[in-house]
Write a protein that holds these residues in place. Structure first.
Motif, mmCIF file in Angstrom:
data_model
loop_
_atom_site.group_PDB
_atom_site.id
_atom_site.type_symbol
_atom_site.label_atom_id
_atom_site.label_comp_id
_atom_site.label_asym_id
_atom_site.label_seq_id
_atom_site.Cartn_x
_atom_site.Cartn_y
_atom_site.Cartn_z
ATOM 1 N N TYR A 36 0.766 -0.905 -0.281
ATOM 2 C CA TYR A 36 -0.022 -0.010 -0.094
ATOM 3 C C TYR A 36 1.065 1.124 0.360
ATOM 4 C CZ TYR A 36 1.589 0.173 4.663
ATOM 5 O OH TYR A 36 1.771 0.431 5.936
ATOM 6 N N ASN A 38 0.400 5.077 1.236
ATOM 7 C CA ASN A 38 -0.167 6.014 1.706
ATOM 8 C C ASN A 38 -0.177 7.263 1.817
ATOM 9 O OD1 ASN A 38 -2.466 4.268 3.241
ATOM 10 N ND2 ASN A 38 -1.023 3.708 4.744
ATOM 11 N N THR A 51 -4.916 6.719 0.528
ATOM 12 C CA THR A 51 -4.330 4.523 0.132
ATOM 13 C C THR A 51 -4.768 4.316 -1.732
ATOM 14 O OG1 THR A 51 -4.609 4.503 2.780
ATOM 15 C CG2 THR A 51 -4.314 2.473 1.173
#
Length: 74
Positions: A36, A38, A51
């Motif tokens: 991921y 962010n 995200t």
């Protein structure tokens, strides 16, 4: 953004919740394994954490990412 992505309004988070910025990996649950990213986004006097999920670099990574997207959009 296309694909599995979500935006979190930081005002809606409890004060003890800290969402780290940058790149990380979701290891568990196995069904959601992915990388991921962010990032902090400011728009119209509101701060968000955006995200985006990135598939694990395996032969099954892209298929798994499609399954995660299907899960998140239902």
């Amino acid at each position: 953004m296309k694909g599995p992505a979500f935006w979190i309004d930081t005002k809606s988070l409890a004060s003890e919740i800290n969402i780290p910025l940058g790149v990380g990996i979701i290891e568990k649950p196995v069904e959601l394994q992915s990388y991921y990213v962010n990032i902090r986004v400011e728009k119209d006097d509101t701060t968000y954490i955006a995200t985006m999920l990135i598939p694990i670099s395996t032969n099954e990574g892209l298929r798994k990412l499609k399954e995660i997207h299907s899960f998140l959009t239902k």
